[in-house]
Design a protein around this motif. Structure first.
Motif, PDB file in Angstrom:
ATOM      1  N   THR A 622       0.784  -1.116  -0.033  1.00 46.90           N
ATOM      2  CA  THR A 622      -0.196   0.057  -0.012  1.00 46.90           C
ATOM      3  C   THR A 622       0.887   1.134  -0.080  1.00 46.90           C
ATOM      4  O   THR A 622       0.493   2.164  -0.770  1.00 46.90           O
ATOM      5  CB  THR A 622      -1.103  -0.118   1.279  1.00 46.90           C
ATOM      6  OG1 THR A 622      -1.808  -1.204   1.152  1.00 46.90           O
ATOM      7  CG2 THR A 622      -1.985   1.176   1.204  1.00 46.90           C
ATOM      8  N   ILE A 623       1.941   1.263   0.605  1.00 46.00           N
ATOM      9  CA  ILE A 623       2.776   2.617   0.811  1.00 46.00           C
ATOM     10  C   ILE A 623       3.461   2.655  -0.464  1.00 46.00           C
ATOM     11  O   ILE A 623       3.652   3.694  -1.012  1.00 46.00           O
ATOM     12  CB  ILE A 623       3.908   2.285   2.041  1.00 46.00           C
ATOM     13  CG1 ILE A 623       3.081   2.263   3.427  1.00 46.00           C
ATOM     14  CG2 ILE A 623       4.857   3.326   1.922  1.00 46.00           C
ATOM     15  CD1 ILE A 623       4.078   1.957   4.348  1.00 46.00           C
ATOM     16  N   LEU A 624       3.968   1.450  -1.061  1.00 48.92           N
ATOM     17  CA  LEU A 624       4.592   1.760  -2.416  1.00 48.92           C
ATOM     18  C   LEU A 624       3.412   2.024  -3.342  1.00 48.92           C
ATOM     19  O   LEU A 624       3.917   2.980  -4.269  1.00 48.92           O
ATOM     20  CB  LEU A 624       5.147   0.380  -3.013  1.00 48.92           C
ATOM     21  CG  LEU A 624       6.262  -0.226  -1.939  1.00 48.92           C
ATOM     22  CD1 LEU A 624       6.662  -1.716  -2.348  1.00 48.92           C
ATOM     23  CD2 LEU A 624       7.445   0.785  -2.281  1.00 48.92           C
ATOM     24  N   LEU A 625       2.229   1.914  -3.490  1.00 48.31           N
ATOM     25  CA  LEU A 625       1.500   2.398  -4.449  1.00 48.31           C
ATOM     26  C   LEU A 625       1.111   3.800  -3.962  1.00 48.31           C
ATOM     27  O   LEU A 625       0.888   4.575  -4.910  1.00 48.31           O
ATOM     28  CB  LEU A 625       0.094   1.564  -4.276  1.00 48.31           C
ATOM     29  CG  LEU A 625      -0.034   0.122  -4.711  1.00 48.31           C
ATOM     30  CD1 LEU A 625      -1.344  -0.495  -4.585  1.00 48.31           C
ATOM     31  CD2 LEU A 625       0.357   0.306  -6.392  1.00 48.31           C
ATOM     32  N   TRP A 626       1.058   4.261  -2.751  1.00 48.47           N
ATOM     33  CA  TRP A 626       1.022   5.626  -2.425  1.00 48.47           C
ATOM     34  C   TRP A 626       2.132   6.449  -3.100  1.00 48.47           C
ATOM     35  O   TRP A 626       1.777   7.699  -3.356  1.00 48.47           O
ATOM     36  CB  TRP A 626       0.850   5.775  -0.944  1.00 48.47           C
ATOM     37  CG  TRP A 626      -0.594   5.484  -0.416  1.00 48.47           C
ATOM     38  CD1 TRP A 626      -1.777   5.980  -0.987  1.00 48.47           C
ATOM     39  CD2 TRP A 626      -0.635   5.171   0.809  1.00 48.47           C
ATOM     40  NE1 TRP A 626      -2.888   5.757  -0.366  1.00 48.47           N
ATOM     41  CE2 TRP A 626      -2.302   5.237   0.885  1.00 48.47           C
ATOM     42  CE3 TRP A 626      -0.394   4.715   1.997  1.00 48.47           C
ATOM     43  CZ2 TRP A 626      -3.159   4.876   2.060  1.00 48.47           C
ATOM     44  CZ3 TRP A 626      -0.985   4.452   3.013  1.00 48.47           C
ATOM     45  CH2 TRP A 626      -2.332   4.429   3.064  1.00 48.47           C
ATOM     46  N   CYS A 627       3.319   5.858  -3.041  1.00 51.69           N
ATOM     47  CA  CYS A 627       4.425   6.611  -3.471  1.00 51.69           C
ATOM     48  C   CYS A 627       4.569   6.751  -4.991  1.00 51.69           C
ATOM     49  O   CYS A 627       5.022   7.980  -5.360  1.00 51.69           O
ATOM     50  CB  CYS A 627       5.643   5.640  -2.985  1.00 51.69           C
ATOM     51  SG  CYS A 627       6.142   5.724  -1.300  1.00 51.69           S
ATOM     52  N   PHE A 635      -5.141   5.532 -13.907  1.00 49.91           N
ATOM     53  CA  PHE A 635      -5.432   4.324 -13.656  1.00 49.91           C
ATOM     54  C   PHE A 635      -6.407   4.339 -12.128  1.00 49.91           C
ATOM     55  O   PHE A 635      -7.535   3.882 -12.126  1.00 49.91           O
ATOM     56  CB  PHE A 635      -4.674   3.128 -13.813  1.00 49.91           C
ATOM     57  CG  PHE A 635      -5.231   1.782 -13.207  1.00 49.91           C
ATOM     58  CD1 PHE A 635      -6.250   0.949 -14.187  1.00 49.91           C
ATOM     59  CD2 PHE A 635      -4.833   1.058 -12.054  1.00 49.91           C
ATOM     60  CE1 PHE A 635      -6.568  -0.160 -13.777  1.00 49.91           C
ATOM     61  CE2 PHE A 635      -5.232   0.106 -11.734  1.00 49.91           C
ATOM     62  CZ  PHE A 635      -6.281  -0.529 -12.567  1.00 49.91           C
ATOM     63  N   ILE A 636      -5.609   4.837 -11.124  1.00 47.95           N
ATOM     64  CA  ILE A 636      -6.201   4.869  -9.860  1.00 47.95           C
ATOM     65  C   ILE A 636      -7.112   6.208  -9.498  1.00 47.95           C
ATOM     66  O   ILE A 636      -7.944   5.890  -8.800  1.00 47.95           O
ATOM     67  CB  ILE A 636      -5.171   4.626  -8.977  1.00 47.95           C
ATOM     68  CG1 ILE A 636      -4.368   3.486  -9.044  1.00 47.95           C
ATOM     69  CG2 ILE A 636      -5.276   5.071  -7.559  1.00 47.95           C
ATOM     70  CD1 ILE A 636      -3.011   3.265  -8.372  1.00 47.95           C
ATOM     71  N   GLY A 637      -6.655   7.275  -9.964  1.00 49.30           N
ATOM     72  CA  GLY A 637      -7.388   8.333 -10.050  1.00 49.30           C
ATOM     73  C   GLY A 637      -6.787   9.094  -8.661  1.00 49.30           C
ATOM     74  O   GLY A 637      -6.537  10.484  -8.867  1.00 49.30           O
ATOM     75  N   ASP A 638      -6.608   8.599  -7.367  1.00 54.21           N
ATOM     76  CA  ASP A 638      -6.214   9.456  -6.395  1.00 54.21           C
ATOM     77  C   ASP A 638      -5.934   8.319  -5.167  1.00 54.21           C
ATOM     78  O   ASP A 638      -6.234   7.118  -5.299  1.00 54.21           O
ATOM     79  CB  ASP A 638      -7.535  10.227  -5.695  1.00 54.21           C
ATOM     80  CG  ASP A 638      -7.017  11.261  -4.646  1.00 54.21           C
ATOM     81  OD1 ASP A 638      -6.832  12.314  -4.906  1.00 54.21           O
ATOM     82  OD2 ASP A 638      -6.957  10.818  -3.480  1.00 54.21           O
ATOM     83  N   MET A 639      -4.889   8.995  -4.290  1.00 56.71           N
ATOM     84  CA  MET A 639      -4.619   8.027  -3.334  1.00 56.71           C
ATOM     85  C   MET A 639      -5.493   7.664  -2.345  1.00 56.71           C
ATOM     86  O   MET A 639      -5.288   6.708  -1.557  1.00 56.71           O
ATOM     87  CB  MET A 639      -3.288   8.412  -2.507  1.00 56.71           C
ATOM     88  CG  MET A 639      -3.455   9.827  -1.878  1.00 56.71           C
ATOM     89  SD  MET A 639      -2.057  10.616  -1.343  1.00 56.71           S
ATOM     90  CE  MET A 639      -2.464  12.326  -0.763  1.00 56.71           C
ATOM     91  N   GLY A 640      -6.836   8.136  -2.239  1.00 59.29           N
ATOM     92  CA  GLY A 640      -7.646   7.818  -1.523  1.00 59.29           C
ATOM     93  C   GLY A 640      -8.290   6.540  -1.928  1.00 59.29           C
ATOM     94  O   GLY A 640      -8.884   5.561  -1.093  1.00 59.29           O
ATOM     95  N   VAL A 641      -8.190   6.156  -3.195  1.00 59.71           N
ATOM     96  CA  VAL A 641      -8.666   5.118  -3.923  1.00 59.71           C
ATOM     97  C   VAL A 641      -7.804   3.701  -3.355  1.00 59.71           C
ATOM     98  O   VAL A 641      -8.194   2.794  -3.074  1.00 59.71           O
ATOM     99  CB  VAL A 641      -8.699   4.934  -5.150  1.00 59.71           C
ATOM    100  CG1 VAL A 641      -9.162   3.597  -5.877  1.00 59.71           C
ATOM    101  CG2 VAL A 641      -9.547   6.209  -5.677  1.00 59.71           C
ATOM    102  N   ILE A 642      -6.586   4.288  -3.405  1.00 57.47           N
ATOM    103  CA  ILE A 642      -5.467   3.001  -2.790  1.00 57.47           C
ATOM    104  C   ILE A 642      -5.821   2.781  -1.245  1.00 57.47           C
ATOM    105  O   ILE A 642      -5.525   1.604  -0.975  1.00 57.47           O
ATOM    106  CB  ILE A 642      -4.076   3.684  -2.969  1.00 57.47           C
ATOM    107  CG1 ILE A 642      -3.716   3.891  -4.475  1.00 57.47           C
ATOM    108  CG2 ILE A 642      -2.884   2.606  -2.574  1.00 57.47           C
ATOM    109  CD1 ILE A 642      -2.311   4.491  -4.668  1.00 57.47           C
ATOM    110  N   ALA A 643      -6.181   3.689  -0.603  1.00 63.03           N
ATOM    111  CA  ALA A 643      -6.463   3.307   0.751  1.00 63.03           C
ATOM    112  C   ALA A 643      -7.526   2.381   1.195  1.00 63.03           C
ATOM    113  O   ALA A 643      -7.738   1.784   1.906  1.00 63.03           O
ATOM    114  CB  ALA A 643      -6.879   4.562   1.780  1.00 63.03           C
TER     115      ALA A 643
END
Length: 819
Positions: A622-627, A635-643
């Motif tokens: 998750t942290i790597l995706l945020w980075c 593809f993701i849109g925003d780091m809130g989606v990664i959460a």
């Protein structure tokens, strides 16, 4: 309390998987009741079997239920047996080693005493009657003394590998010397009283540890036996059979199993008694009553430390803080000034003076609010109403007349009722304003906060944070300065992942063994607790999820910073500030030349479980995706989606439960949502534009660095006296707008720098949760370690040092990133 809760709170956390799975067995009983003993199930069995007797289907159901339930009981019993056998063998071996080492120590102590007396007597004869020849020891006595000293040397070396004195060299010298005086002098030097006392302290600590674990093993047996008894009682009640399974299975199977046999229980009792006897001979001059009392005190401390999880501690502290003004109804001897009684149609109510104080302040603030609504300070009605709302919310947040999150809930209500939102030049209707404000409140940043709570909850629940922290601290050694620095770095690092609210709770629980073993009135205890508090505040800068003020900062930055950018700026800054605070604490508490040796923290030797590895893998991924979120934005849109990833994986797999979800700090989430709503209102109404323009006119065309210094000083002063999060809620939107209006526009630089300064404000006990938690720390006598003067002496200079780092090193790093 239900037994499922009792076993949860009284079990040893490290052994949690080896207790009876009481909740699972209870669910199985309910499933059996639903599938077998329900009326429909009985009727279907009757029709299928075409039996004449009415009791036959019930007997058949009982057999089927036993066939399902008893294998589950057998599985639990086998699990408990296997664990108990291994743990009992390990602890009994430790008792044997302790007995052997105690015997060596006692022989050594006796030998040193006899030898010291003989040396003194011999020297007396030599000085008084020099013409008389010395009496020679017999060869057997000399050999016996040599053998004892050899064994003692081996024993001491095994306990302390870092001893500078070479015992084997000294012993060989004693063997090769023909001069008895030389051997006497060397042995007297080798086994001086100070060395013996060190061995006594080590043996005392081993004895306490062994007593605790033997007591826990005894409790393990008792708790599991109670679990079997209660679950069998529930099963018999559900099945409603005349033949009770409890009496047969408990007496014939459970009681005959190895851990529950009376002989094996007695064996553990004997080992506990032996350890108590060792402690009595070692520490209390064979007084068993005092020995047992002291050992039980250690047992209580151990259980309190091990039972409580970090999140449960936080929830408990939060509830206590909210209940400060609530008093028990007093029926006799009402104290003057404590409160007053109000007669109502429903009875007499005792109301505290705090209540009246809050009511008075609330009335004053409402008066200010109404006054601001009715005077024209700004051209637009929306701006004027929004300013009144901003002042009212700020006063409520700053004084905490009502809980912070309640004020946040008031914000969207007043935003809609006062109609402060605009779309261009058009004032939004109440209907449209409602949709707009609620859409703004649940932003991607709130989802990021939830994802951070999920990661923090998993790292805490499965003791990953604690295992990593104790491993690092076990390498810190025994020198006070290094132990302090290691604890400060651990507190800062823990704050990155389990928030700077949970990190001090974790770190202060880990250092309890150090605090218990410090000399009375040692200044190092105060220094260590204060160091953890200040370092936890600094850790609030370290990552986007480490503190709520960072969430508010991200919401006011455009574009959002990536995790890589945040780490590039924050981590070097945190390390440098920690080192400066460390030097300041060493200077203030005079630990630079301290000869104190600290009891080292033992790292956990338990193997990593599959669940822990899974939690770490998900967290790192998750942290790597945020980075790298910026490169995947399409593809993701925003780091809130990664959460959402940790939320789904942790709760979907059962690693976290709905109880863990309920224990999230929802008050913090509501507080952040209220701040976002207020920020949207201030921006949409045009008030923010007006305030920023006024500030811009005052500061002129200053360089961004000068503006950063001005806002850093302002934030430092404000956040020292009010909550860090509240300071961020009020100030950061204004800072962002001022940054946009500068000729050399650097809004993200000013917002991030100001957010760092919110965390760096740590000059008073009320400046942030880490400080409030530290000031509540008490020793075994109930005396607080810290006072307000400790924070003034170290917190205020520490805040100034942190500000200097932010406006110099932080400014350079933010400029490199492009802010």
């Amino acid at each position: 309390m239900k037994f499922s809760h009792s076993i949860q709170f009284n079990s040893v956390p490290d052994w949690a998987d080896h207790y009876i799975a009481y909740s699972n067995l209870k669910k199985l009983i309910y499933q059996i009741e639903r599938d077998i003993f329900s009326p429909n199930a009985v009727r279907n069995d009757t029709e299928a079997a075409n039996l004449e007797s009415e009791e036959s289907p019930l007997l058949n159901n009982k057999t089927r239920a036993n066939a399902i339930f008893m294998p589950a009981l057998d599985k639990e019993l086998a699990k408990i047996n296997a664990f108990y056998l291994n743990k009992e063998k390990e602890l009994i071996e430790e008792v044997s080693k302790l007995i052997s080492d105690i015997a060596v120590f006692e022989n050594l102590e006796d030998n040193v005493s006899i030898r010291s007396n003989s040396i003194a007597l011999s020297r007396s004869f030599q000085s008084g009657e020099g013409s008389h020849p010395r009496r020679r020891r017999s060869n057997s006595q000399l050999r016996r003394n040599r053998s004892t000293s050899d064994a003692a040397v081996s024993f001491a070396s095994s306990d302390d590998d870092d001893e500078e004195f070479n015992y084997s060299h000294q012993t060989d010298g004693a063997r090769n010397s023909t001069d008895t005086d030389v051997m006497d002098n060397r042995l007297s030097y080798l086994w001086a009283p100070s060395s013996l006392e060190e061995q006594r302290i080590r043996l005392k600590k081993r004895t306490i540890e062994l007593f605790v674990w033997l007591s826990e093993l005894k409790s393990f047996v008792s708790l599991n036996y109670t679990g079997f008894s209660k679950i069998l009682k529930k099963y018999d009640k559900i099945t409603n059979s005349n033949i009770k399974l409890k009496s047969t299975y408990l007496n014939n199977v459970v009681s005959e199993s190895y851990p529950f046999r009376q002989s094996n229980r007695q064996k553990i009792e004997e080992k506990i008694s032996k350890v108590q006897e060792i402690y009595a001979n070692l520490c209390t001059n064979a007084n068993m009553d005092i020995a047992i009392s002291e050992l039980k005190a250690h047992l209580r401390e151990f259980i309190v430390w091990e039972r409580n999880t970090i999140w449960r501690d936080i929830i408990g502290l939060e509830r206590k803080s909210h209940a400060v003004g609530i008093k028990e109804p007093v029926t006799i001897n009402h104290s003057v000034g404590k409160g007053s009684n109000i007669t109502t149609p429903f009875g007499e109510v005792n109301v505290s003076n705090t209540f009246w104080k809050n009511i008075s302040l609330m009335l004053i603030f409402i008066g200010v609010f109404i006054f601001l609504l009715n005077i024209r300070l700004f051209e637009g009605v929306e701006e004027n109403n929004c300013f009144a709302l901003l002042a009212f919310a700020s006063l409520l947040w700053a004084t905490e007349v009502i809980p912070l999150f309640v004020t946040s809930l008031l914000v969207p209500l007043l935003v809609v009722c006062l109609r402060v939102l605009r779309d261009g030049d058009e004032r939004l209707s109440a209907h449209d304003a409602t949709k707009s404000i609620f859409q703004a409140m649940f932003s991607p940043v709130i989802m990021l906060l939830l994802g951070g709570f999920a990661i923090a909850g998993a790292l805490s629940k499965y003791h990953i944070a604690k295992m990593l922290a104790t491993y690092v601290l076990s390498k810190a050694g025994t020198k006070p300065s290094f132990v302090l620095l290691a604890n400060m770095f651990v507190a800062t690092f823990a704050s990155m992942w389990i928030s700077n609210v949970a990190a001090p709770v974790l770190c202060l629980s880990i250092i309890q063994p150090i605090l218990r073993n410090l000399p009375p009135n040692s200044s190092f205890g105060r220094c260590l607790i204060l160091g953890i508090a200040l370092a936890s505040n600094v850790g609030g800068m370290a990552s986007p999820i480490s503190s709520p003020q960072n969430i508010i900062a991200i919401e006011n930055m455009n574009p959002y910073p990536t995790w890589g950018q945040w780490f590039f700026i924050a981590i070097p800054l945190c390390i440098i500030i920690d080192i400066l605070l460390w030097i300041l604490l060493l200077w203030n508490y005079e630990q630079r030349k301290s000869s104190l040796m600290i009891h080292p923290i033992r790292s956990s030797k338990d193997p990593w479980t599959g669940t822990q590895i899974f939690v770490i893998t998900v967290t790192v991924a998750t942290i790597l995706l945020w980075c790298v979120e910026k490169s995947m934005e399409d593809f993701i849109g925003d780091m809130g989606v990664i959460a959402i990833v940790p939320l789904v994986l942790f709760f979907g797999t059962g690693i976290l439960t709905k109880e863990d979800f309920n224990n999230f700090l929802w008050t913090v989430i509501i507080l952040a949502m209220g701040g976002i709503a207020l920020g949207r209102a201030v921006h949409s109404s045009g008030l923010l534009h007006t305030i920023a323009k006024s500030i811009q006119n005052e500061i002129g065309d200053l360089h961004p660095w000068h503006v950063l210094v001005i806002f850093s000083v302002l934030v430092l002063v404000v956040a020292t006296f009010i909550s860090h999060t509240v300071g961020a809620l009020i100030i950061l939107p204004i800072v962002a707008k001022v940054g946009e209006r500068l000729s050399d526009s650097h809004p993200n630089l000013l917002v991030m720098g100001s957010a760092f300064m919110c965390s760096a404000a740590m000059g008073l006990p009320v400046s942030g949760f880490p400080n409030m938690n530290a000031i509540m720390m008490e020793d075994e006598m109930g005396v607080r370690y810290l006072s307000a003067i400790d924070f003034i002496k170290s917190g205020i200079p520490g805040s100034v040092l942190a500000m200097l780092c932010v406006v110099t090193i932080g400014y350079v790093l933010m400029s490199i990133v492009g802010y």
